[in-house]
Design a protein around this motif. Structure first.
Motif, PDB file in Angstrom:
ATOM      1  N   GLY A 130      -3.528   2.453  -7.387  1.00 28.53           N
ATOM      2  CA  GLY A 130      -4.043   3.357  -6.776  1.00 28.53           C
ATOM      3  C   GLY A 130      -3.967   4.747  -7.452  1.00 28.53           C
ATOM      4  O   GLY A 130      -3.130   4.693  -8.820  1.00 28.53           O
ATOM      5  N   TYR A 176      -3.725   9.408  -7.290  1.00 29.80           N
ATOM      6  CA  TYR A 176      -3.998  10.720  -6.550  1.00 29.80           C
ATOM      7  C   TYR A 176      -3.652  11.821  -7.306  1.00 29.80           C
ATOM      8  O   TYR A 176      -2.955  11.620  -8.319  1.00 29.80           O
ATOM      9  CB  TYR A 176      -3.119  10.458  -5.278  1.00 29.80           C
ATOM     10  CG  TYR A 176      -1.718  10.518  -5.531  1.00 29.80           C
ATOM     11  CD1 TYR A 176      -1.015  11.634  -5.484  1.00 29.80           C
ATOM     12  CD2 TYR A 176      -1.006   9.240  -5.856  1.00 29.80           C
ATOM     13  CE1 TYR A 176       0.393  11.718  -5.693  1.00 29.80           C
ATOM     14  CE2 TYR A 176       0.453   9.556  -5.996  1.00 29.80           C
ATOM     15  CZ  TYR A 176       1.018  10.797  -5.934  1.00 29.80           C
ATOM     16  OH  TYR A 176       2.490  10.757  -6.070  1.00 29.80           O
ATOM     17  N   HIS A 192       0.869  -1.246   0.021  1.00 31.63           N
ATOM     18  CA  HIS A 192      -0.016  -0.095   0.014  1.00 31.63           C
ATOM     19  C   HIS A 192       0.932   1.204   0.080  1.00 31.63           C
ATOM     20  O   HIS A 192       1.900   1.100   0.692  1.00 31.63           O
ATOM     21  CB  HIS A 192      -0.985   0.168   1.129  1.00 31.63           C
ATOM     22  CG  HIS A 192      -1.958  -1.213   1.312  1.00 31.63           C
ATOM     23  ND1 HIS A 192      -3.107  -1.046   0.330  1.00 31.63           N
ATOM     24  CD2 HIS A 192      -1.812  -2.287   1.930  1.00 31.63           C
ATOM     25  CE1 HIS A 192      -3.535  -2.389   0.712  1.00 31.63           C
ATOM     26  NE2 HIS A 192      -3.023  -2.922   1.578  1.00 31.63           N
ATOM     27  N   THR A 209      -1.624  -4.211  -6.102  1.00 32.36           N
ATOM     28  CA  THR A 209      -2.377  -3.211  -5.607  1.00 32.36           C
ATOM     29  C   THR A 209      -2.075  -1.998  -6.859  1.00 32.36           C
ATOM     30  O   THR A 209      -1.362  -2.116  -7.773  1.00 32.36           O
ATOM     31  CB  THR A 209      -1.902  -2.514  -4.416  1.00 32.36           C
ATOM     32  OG1 THR A 209      -0.375  -2.183  -4.398  1.00 32.36           O
ATOM     33  CG2 THR A 209      -2.043  -3.623  -3.406  1.00 32.36           C
TER      34      THR A 209
END
Length: 131
Positions: free
Chosen positions: A123, A125, A35, A121
């Motif tokens: 992600g 932003y 993460h 994983t």
């Protein structure tokens, strides 16, 4: 004081213990995912000048061949980056240099990572460069 426990009660307790162990065993792999811990530029931040590189720290070591980052500007155009590299003694930092200085505006970062133990994983932003 002597408490008698029936065989049905022993079977019930044994089933609960086995089920509880199974649940904990299934949850343990989720703890091993890589993460995102921190990033530079930071998530949601506005920097005063164009950064020279992007750097992301993860909770687990990464496999470079299956990890990466891409950045787009506020129009959705891709931002040119060098090939990403791993840093830190335990391969938890993924970074890449900007090929050209960033113009003022908002930028979106999309990353994907494969931890050393094989968990994927990903992600997104944003950050901004001040005018």
């Amino acid at each position: 004081m002597n408490i008698a426990i029936s065989s049905e009660m022993k079977t019930y307790v044994a089933r609960i213990l086995v089920a509880g162990t199974g649940i904990v065993g299934l949850a343990a792999p989720a703890w091993a995912h890589a993460h995102l811990k921190t990033s530079m530029p930071m998530t949601g931040s506005t920097v005063q000048a164009s950064p020279t590189r992007i750097s992301m720290d993860f909770t687990e070591g990464l496999e470079l061949a299956f990890s990466g980052v891409s950045i787009t500007d506020n129009r959705g155009a891709p931002v040119s980056l060098s090939e990403p590299v791993l840093g830190a003694p335990d391969d938890t930092e993924l970074s890449a240099a900007f090929i050209k200085p960033l113009m003022p505006g908002r930028y979106s970062v999309a990353w994907h990572a494969l931890s050393k133990d094989g968990h994927k994983t990903e992600g997104k932003y944003d950050f901004s460069v001040a005018p």
